[in-house]
Write a protein that holds these residues in place. Structure first.
Motif, PDB file in Angstrom:
ATOM      1  N   UNK A 157       0.822   2.540   6.812  1.00  0.00           N
ATOM      2  CA  UNK A 157       1.268   1.867   8.033  1.00  0.00           C
ATOM      3  C   UNK A 157       0.079   1.714   8.990  1.00  0.00           C
ATOM      4  N   UNK A 158       0.161   0.728   9.907  1.00  0.00           N
ATOM      5  CA  UNK A 158      -0.910   0.584  10.904  1.00  0.00           C
ATOM      6  C   UNK A 158      -0.942   1.766  11.872  1.00  0.00           C
ATOM      7  N   UNK A 159      -2.089   1.933  12.520  1.00  0.00           N
ATOM      8  CA  UNK A 159      -2.295   3.077  13.422  1.00  0.00           C
ATOM      9  C   UNK A 159      -1.189   3.205  14.457  1.00  0.00           C
ATOM     10  N   UNK A 160      -0.754   2.090  15.017  1.00  0.00           N
ATOM     11  CA  UNK A 160       0.263   2.124  16.066  1.00  0.00           C
ATOM     12  C   UNK A 160       1.583   2.705  15.560  1.00  0.00           C
ATOM     13  N   UNK A 161       1.855   2.541  14.269  1.00  0.00           N
ATOM     14  CA  UNK A 161       3.081   3.082  13.692  1.00  0.00           C
ATOM     15  C   UNK A 161       2.921   4.549  13.282  1.00  0.00           C
ATOM     16  N   UNK A 162       1.685   4.964  13.007  1.00  0.00           N
ATOM     17  CA  UNK A 162       1.416   6.355  12.598  1.00  0.00           C
ATOM     18  C   UNK A 162       1.343   7.274  13.814  1.00  0.00           C
ATOM     19  N   UNK A 163       0.776   6.777  14.900  1.00  0.00           N
ATOM     20  CA  UNK A 163       0.537   7.594  16.097  1.00  0.00           C
ATOM     21  C   UNK A 163       1.755   8.414  16.531  1.00  0.00           C
ATOM     22  N   UNK A 175       0.844  -1.187   0.000  1.00  0.00           N
ATOM     23  CA  UNK A 175       0.000   0.000   0.000  1.00  0.00           C
ATOM     24  C   UNK A 175       0.881   1.240   0.000  1.00  0.00           C
ATOM     25  N   UNK A 176       0.537   2.180  -0.836  1.00  0.00           N
ATOM     26  CA  UNK A 176       1.225   3.463  -0.822  1.00  0.00           C
ATOM     27  C   UNK A 176       0.279   4.513  -0.264  1.00  0.00           C
ATOM     28  N   UNK A 177       0.844   5.548   0.307  1.00  0.00           N
ATOM     29  CA  UNK A 177       0.034   6.595   0.898  1.00  0.00           C
ATOM     30  C   UNK A 177      -0.514   7.538  -0.152  1.00  0.00           C
ATOM     31  N   UNK A 178      -1.593   8.241   0.206  1.00  0.00           N
ATOM     32  CA  UNK A 178      -2.163   9.233  -0.703  1.00  0.00           C
ATOM     33  C   UNK A 178      -2.945  10.277   0.081  1.00  0.00           C
ATOM     34  N   UNK A 179      -2.916  11.493  -0.437  1.00  0.00           N
ATOM     35  CA  UNK A 179      -3.725  12.573   0.097  1.00  0.00           C
ATOM     36  C   UNK A 179      -4.955  12.613  -0.796  1.00  0.00           C
ATOM     37  N   UNK A 180      -6.074  12.048  -0.299  1.00  0.00           N
ATOM     38  CA  UNK A 180      -7.222  11.814  -1.151  1.00  0.00           C
ATOM     39  C   UNK A 180      -8.173  12.987  -1.270  1.00  0.00           C
ATOM     40  N   UNK A 181      -8.453  13.645  -0.182  1.00  0.00           N
ATOM     41  CA  UNK A 181      -9.427  14.726  -0.228  1.00  0.00           C
ATOM     42  C   UNK A 181      -8.904  15.921   0.546  1.00  0.00           C
ATOM     43  N   UNK A 182      -9.230  17.082   0.054  1.00  0.00           N
ATOM     44  CA  UNK A 182      -8.963  18.304   0.782  1.00  0.00           C
ATOM     45  C   UNK A 182     -10.105  19.262   0.513  1.00  0.00           C
ATOM     46  N   UNK A 183     -10.718  19.767   1.565  1.00  0.00           N
ATOM     47  CA  UNK A 183     -11.787  20.728   1.393  1.00  0.00           C
ATOM     48  C   UNK A 183     -11.532  21.908   2.318  1.00  0.00           C
ATOM     49  N   UNK A 184     -12.063  23.042   1.914  1.00  0.00           N
ATOM     50  CA  UNK A 184     -11.911  24.259   2.698  1.00  0.00           C
ATOM     51  C   UNK A 184     -13.282  24.909   2.831  1.00  0.00           C
ATOM     52  N   UNK A 195      -3.302  -3.283   7.014  1.00  0.00           N
ATOM     53  CA  UNK A 195      -2.038  -2.644   7.363  1.00  0.00           C
ATOM     54  C   UNK A 195      -2.028  -1.130   7.222  1.00  0.00           C
ATOM     55  N   UNK A 196      -3.148  -0.536   6.826  1.00  0.00           N
ATOM     56  CA  UNK A 196      -3.156   0.900   6.582  1.00  0.00           C
ATOM     57  C   UNK A 196      -3.921   1.683   7.632  1.00  0.00           C
ATOM     58  N   UNK A 197      -3.794   3.003   7.525  1.00  0.00           N
ATOM     59  CA  UNK A 197      -4.470   3.933   8.420  1.00  0.00           C
ATOM     60  C   UNK A 197      -5.084   5.056   7.607  1.00  0.00           C
ATOM     61  N   UNK A 198      -6.307   5.411   7.958  1.00  0.00           N
ATOM     62  CA  UNK A 198      -6.937   6.603   7.387  1.00  0.00           C
ATOM     63  C   UNK A 198      -6.809   7.719   8.427  1.00  0.00           C
ATOM     64  N   UNK A 199      -6.231   8.829   8.018  1.00  0.00           N
ATOM     65  CA  UNK A 199      -6.109  10.011   8.871  1.00  0.00           C
ATOM     66  C   UNK A 199      -7.173  11.004   8.445  1.00  0.00           C
ATOM     67  N   UNK A 200      -8.074  11.307   9.344  1.00  0.00           N
ATOM     68  CA  UNK A 200      -9.064  12.371   9.111  1.00  0.00           C
ATOM     69  C   UNK A 200      -8.547  13.593   9.863  1.00  0.00           C
ATOM     70  N   UNK A 201      -8.261  14.626   9.102  1.00  0.00           N
ATOM     71  CA  UNK A 201      -7.580  15.802   9.630  1.00  0.00           C
ATOM     72  C   UNK A 201      -8.495  17.013   9.528  1.00  0.00           C
ATOM     73  N   UNK A 202      -8.493  17.838  10.587  1.00  0.00           N
ATOM     74  CA  UNK A 202      -9.226  19.102  10.582  1.00  0.00           C
ATOM     75  C   UNK A 202      -8.317  20.188  11.149  1.00  0.00           C
ATOM     76  N   UNK A 203      -8.299  21.335  10.463  1.00  0.00           N
ATOM     77  CA  UNK A 203      -7.595  22.505  10.993  1.00  0.00           C
ATOM     78  C   UNK A 203      -8.563  23.675  10.928  1.00  0.00           C
ATOM     79  N   UNK A 204      -8.906  24.203  12.088  1.00  0.00           N
ATOM     80  CA  UNK A 204      -9.814  25.334  12.207  1.00  0.00           C
ATOM     81  C   UNK A 204      -9.009  26.523  12.710  1.00  0.00           C
ATOM     82  N   UNK A 205      -9.057  27.636  11.973  1.00  0.00           N
ATOM     83  CA  UNK A 205      -8.210  28.772  12.320  1.00  0.00           C
ATOM     84  C   UNK A 205      -8.801  30.070  11.780  1.00  0.00           C
TER      85      UNK A 205
END
Length: 134
Positions: A27-33, A1-10, A99-109
């Motif tokens: 990588x699994x969650x334990x390795x990403x944390x 599995x390769x990583x990817x930045x799939x979605x970005x919204x503003x 073996x993968x992890x989905x990162x759901x990211x939010x930045x509010x500023x």
């Protein structure tokens, strides 16, 4: 599995901007944390953490963004940092296959301090770090 930045919204609500991303990590969650919840991990792809007390309510100081508190903390799943100049930054991890992890990211500023492209570049660095590159 390769990583990817799939979605970005503003979104903009008054003077508050909210960026959302879905990032698939190889990588699994334990390795990403550790990349999201330790000073050394954050410095490798995002910014130096001059202070990071790994617990709910702990102090955090992110270079270039300011200091504040850890406002959500669920080990191996959620790290949220709320800092004076940088707003609220939330990393939420979910399993993605075996073996993968989905990162759901939010930045509010407030203001124009960040952009989708800047975060996209950071996440590309994060993927490279997790895949063993630099």
């Amino acid at each position: 599995m390769t990583g990817s930045v799939e979605q970005g919204t503003s979104q903009t609500h008054g003077d508050i901007r909210i960026l959302h991303f879905l990032v698939r990590l190889p990588r699994p969650m334990e390795a990403v944390w550790p990349a999201l919840a330790t000073g050394e991990g954050l410095a490798a792809w995002f910014t130096a953490a001059d202070v990071l007390e790994p617990r709910l309510g702990g102090e955090v100081a992110l270079r270039g963004l300011g200091s504040g508190r850890i406002t959500a903390w669920d080990v191996d799943r959620v790290a949220e940092y709320t800092v004076e100049d940088g707003g609220r930054i939330r990393f939420h991890l979910e399993r993605d296959g075996d073996q993968g992890t989905a990162l759901r990211f939010t930045h509010e500023f407030r203001g124009e301090t960040e952009s989708e492209q800047r975060w996209r570049d950071r996440f590309e660095r994060l993927i490279a770090v997790l895949e063993g590159g630099s």
